[in-house]
Design a protein around this motif. Structure first.
Motif, mmCIF file in Angstrom:
data_model
loop_
_atom_site.group_PDB
_atom_site.id
_atom_site.type_symbol
_atom_site.label_atom_id
_atom_site.label_comp_id
_atom_site.label_asym_id
_atom_site.label_seq_id
_atom_site.Cartn_x
_atom_site.Cartn_y
_atom_site.Cartn_z
ATOM 1 N N PHE A 225 0.820 -1.217 0.000
ATOM 2 C CA PHE A 225 0.000 0.000 0.000
ATOM 3 C C PHE A 225 0.855 1.270 0.000
ATOM 4 N N ASP A 226 2.150 1.124 0.227
ATOM 5 C CA ASP A 226 3.055 2.281 0.198
ATOM 6 C C ASP A 226 3.691 2.496 -1.177
ATOM 7 N N VAL A 227 3.514 1.555 -2.090
ATOM 8 C CA VAL A 227 4.107 1.666 -3.426
ATOM 9 C C VAL A 227 3.363 2.728 -4.236
ATOM 10 N N ALA A 228 4.116 3.619 -4.872
ATOM 11 C CA ALA A 228 3.528 4.678 -5.692
ATOM 12 C C ALA A 228 3.828 4.416 -7.167
ATOM 13 N N TRP A 229 2.915 4.874 -8.036
ATOM 14 C CA TRP A 229 3.051 4.664 -9.469
ATOM 15 C C TRP A 229 2.929 5.990 -10.206
ATOM 16 N N ASP A 230 3.618 6.091 -11.357
ATOM 17 C CA ASP A 230 3.467 7.269 -12.199
ATOM 18 C C ASP A 230 3.331 6.828 -13.659
ATOM 19 N N ARG A 231 3.135 7.791 -14.546
ATOM 20 C CA ARG A 231 2.889 7.472 -15.947
ATOM 21 C C ARG A 231 4.055 6.705 -16.572
ATOM 22 N N ASP A 232 5.267 7.090 -16.223
ATOM 23 C CA ASP A 232 6.431 6.415 -16.799
ATOM 24 C C ASP A 232 6.486 4.944 -16.421
ATOM 25 N N ASP A 233 5.986 4.616 -15.221
ATOM 26 C CA ASP A 233 5.978 3.214 -14.807
ATOM 27 C C ASP A 233 5.134 2.366 -15.750
ATOM 28 N N PHE A 234 3.967 2.877 -16.112
ATOM 29 C CA PHE A 234 3.078 2.092 -16.968
ATOM 30 C C PHE A 234 3.608 2.017 -18.399
ATOM 31 N N THR A 260 -1.074 -10.885 -19.663
ATOM 32 C CA THR A 260 -1.371 -9.447 -19.756
ATOM 33 C C THR A 260 -0.820 -8.836 -21.044
ATOM 34 N N ASP A 261 -1.262 -7.612 -21.325
ATOM 35 C CA ASP A 261 -0.770 -6.854 -22.476
ATOM 36 C C ASP A 261 -1.080 -5.376 -22.252
ATOM 37 N N ALA A 262 -0.925 -4.554 -23.290
ATOM 38 C CA ALA A 262 -1.098 -3.107 -23.138
ATOM 39 C C ALA A 262 -2.533 -2.727 -22.775
ATOM 40 N N ARG A 263 -3.522 -3.453 -23.296
ATOM 41 C CA ARG A 263 -4.906 -3.132 -22.940
ATOM 42 C C ARG A 263 -5.157 -3.394 -21.456
ATOM 43 N N ALA A 264 -4.577 -4.472 -20.948
ATOM 44 C CA ALA A 264 -4.697 -4.733 -19.517
ATOM 45 C C ALA A 264 -3.961 -3.663 -18.712
ATOM 46 N N THR A 265 -2.796 -3.272 -19.192
ATOM 47 C CA THR A 265 -2.026 -2.227 -18.501
ATOM 48 C C THR A 265 -2.813 -0.928 -18.449
ATOM 49 N N ALA A 266 -3.575 -0.644 -19.488
ATOM 50 C CA ALA A 266 -4.392 0.580 -19.496
ATOM 51 C C ALA A 266 -5.396 0.574 -18.357
ATOM 52 N N VAL A 267 -5.958 -0.593 -18.051
ATOM 53 C CA VAL A 267 -6.916 -0.682 -16.941
ATOM 54 C C VAL A 267 -6.200 -0.478 -15.606
ATOM 55 N N TRP A 268 -5.015 -1.059 -15.480
ATOM 56 C CA TRP A 268 -4.255 -0.858 -14.251
ATOM 57 C C TRP A 268 -3.851 0.614 -14.085
ATOM 58 N N GLU A 269 -3.465 1.258 -15.164
ATOM 59 C CA GLU A 269 -3.111 2.675 -15.082
ATOM 60 C C GLU A 269 -4.328 3.501 -14.654
ATOM 61 N N TYR A 272 -4.889 3.070 -10.824
ATOM 62 C CA TYR A 272 -3.977 3.747 -9.901
ATOM 63 C C TYR A 272 -3.891 5.250 -10.120
ATOM 64 N N LEU A 273 -4.068 5.700 -11.366
ATOM 65 C CA LEU A 273 -3.876 7.128 -11.653
ATOM 66 C C LEU A 273 -5.156 7.833 -12.096
ATOM 67 N N GLY A 274 -6.237 7.095 -12.203
ATOM 68 C CA GLY A 274 -7.509 7.725 -12.524
ATOM 69 C C GLY A 274 -7.831 7.832 -13.997
ATOM 70 N N SER A 275 -6.850 7.617 -14.860
ATOM 71 C CA SER A 275 -7.067 7.691 -16.300
ATOM 72 C C SER A 275 -5.944 6.921 -17.002
ATOM 73 N N THR A 276 -6.112 6.758 -18.298
ATOM 74 C CA THR A 276 -5.112 6.056 -19.100
ATOM 75 C C THR A 276 -4.409 7.036 -20.019
ATOM 76 N N SER A 277 -3.098 6.936 -20.130
ATOM 77 C CA SER A 277 -2.323 7.864 -20.957
ATOM 78 C C SER A 277 -2.388 7.471 -22.427
ATOM 79 N N ALA A 278 -2.148 8.463 -23.274
ATOM 80 C CA ALA A 278 -2.131 8.214 -24.718
ATOM 81 C C ALA A 278 -1.028 7.232 -25.089
ATOM 82 N N ARG A 279 0.104 7.290 -24.376
ATOM 83 C CA ARG A 279 1.218 6.381 -24.685
ATOM 84 C C ARG A 279 0.802 4.923 -24.541
ATOM 85 N N VAL A 280 0.118 4.624 -23.455
ATOM 86 C CA VAL A 280 -0.288 3.246 -23.206
ATOM 87 C C VAL A 280 -1.381 2.824 -24.186
ATOM 88 N N ARG A 281 -2.341 3.699 -24.432
ATOM 89 C CA ARG A 281 -3.399 3.361 -25.386
ATOM 90 C C ARG A 281 -2.832 3.088 -26.775
#
Length: 381
Positions: A225-234, A260-269, A272-281
């Motif tokens: 629960f202490d692990v943080a994520w950012d856009r670059d991580d995804f 898993t794949d990029a579509r799954a990663t988009a859901v995880w992003e 954790y971050l409230g939205s999906t980035s254009a890079r991942v999509r």
């Protein structure tokens, strides 16, 4: 040896011919083609391989050239040149022969040809037109019993005759995805074992472990629960996952299972971050099949790296929504593991049974002069 054909370091010590020519479609390149090229390389100071498909065919010319150059990188005196050849095929028509030979001569750039290497009956006529020696290599295809026609009809049945980059192009990728602790890893591993092939683990889990380990170096009491994520991580997850997938595709069977794949990663992003980035999509690919593991009835295994038991229904719904319009078949897996596995195997068997759809090459207008040349995929297809 012909004038203007210098010896290349690493080439044959005493080449029989100066410049050799190999012509073919290489649709796709297979072990028979490689044996033919190696035979020419062993007897010539220099070899030009002209790859001459028609535009109607399904495999791009540039890909075929890349594949051949990779496999024969150890013989630098062999060069590969590509030209599209959309002319009709008629072995009995001198005018048609002239059209094809004009394509080959242009590809050669004016270089004289001393020997034409071929496994086909037309090789002698091709050699005659270049005022060269015709060298027939394994005409009965006894040493390497394979043809382009056979490979196109059944790539899986000739898998051992294909090189790593060609396998990677043909491989059918099956992505297993689902919410936390719904058995995606178990399913991917079980399917790989069933088909005797490879599966690609989830890079995101590896990254999570590293992040948590770094936190615990500073604070031994740190938890997931202490692990943080950012856009670059995804973006990293997508990049590394796809790199591992592409590497595995070169050495697996006709099916490759991906956890898993990029579509799954988009859901995880999004989670954790409230939205999906254009890079991942933008990184999303089109596998052959999606297998979605349902959360219903699956106990949550808290292994110290999971933090979203309460979010599993939301994630399952988001996966369904993500996959609904992607243009890839989706099979949902529910119930106990044996039932899920049986449903997944049935879907994968159907995928293999459907085969590969490749356009036919230009067929000869009439019967060839020699029955040995009856393969409709002419020119060393």
């Amino acid at each position: 040896m012909s004038a203007g054909t210098p010896a290349v370091p690493g080439g044959p010590a005493a080449p029989e011919f100066g410049h050799g020519l190999v012509v073919g479609k290489f649709y796709p390149p297979h072990a028979g083609h490689h044996a033919l090229i190696e035979a020419a390389a062993a007897r010539c100071a220099a070899v030009t391989v002209v790859v001459a498909p028609s535009r109607r065919e399904s495999i791009p010319l540039d890909l075929r050239l890349d594949w051949l150059r990779e496999v024969h990188a150890g013989t630098p005196w062999v060069r590969f040149v590509g030209r599209y050849d959309d002319h009709p095929v008629d072995y009995a028509d001198p005018t048609v022969w002239d059209l094809h030979c004009a394509v080959f001569r242009e590809a050669l750039g004016g270089r004289r040809v001393d020997a034409v290497f071929s496994s086909e009956a037309y090789g002698e006529e091709l050699a005659r037109r270049f005022d060269a020696v015709g060298v027939c290599v394994d005409p009965g295809r006894r040493s390497v019993p394979v043809s382009g026609t056979a490979v196109r009809a059944d790539p899986a049945g000739h898998w051992d005759r294909l090189s790593a980059p060609v396998r990677a192009w043909f491989v059918r990728r099956v992505v297993v995805l689902g919410a936390e602790s719904t058995g995606t890893t178990t399913m991917a591993a079980a399917l790989a074992a069933h088909y005797g092939t490879r599966w690609v683990p989830e890079y995101g889990r590896e990254l999570t472990e590293r992040k948590l380990a770094r936190l615990r170096e500073r604070d031994p009491a740190a938890t997931i629960f202490d692990v943080a994520w950012d856009r670059d991580d995804f973006a990293e997850v997508v990049r590394e996952q796809q790199a591992a997938e592409d590497a595995a595709a070169r050495s697996c069977g006709p099916l490759l299972f991906c956890d898993t794949d990029a579509r799954a990663t988009a859901v995880w992003e999004e989670r954790y971050l409230g939205s999906t980035s254009a890079r991942v999509r933008a990184a999303a690919r089109r596998p052959a099949l999606y297998l979605l593991t349902d959360h219903v009835g699956v106990p949550f295994d808290d292994d110290g790296l999971r933090d979203g038991e309460h979010l599993r229904p939301w994630m399952t719904a988001r996966f369904r929504a993500q996959l609904a319009g992607c243009g890839v078949p989706v099979v949902e897996l529910a119930g106990p593991h044996p039932r899920r596995l049986a449903r997944a195997v049935a879907a994968c068997d159907a995928l293999l049974a459907a085969g590969w759809s490749l356009a036919d090459p230009v067929a000869p207008a009439g019967p060839p002069a020699d029955p040995a040349a009856a393969d409709p995929a002419h020119l060393a297809s």
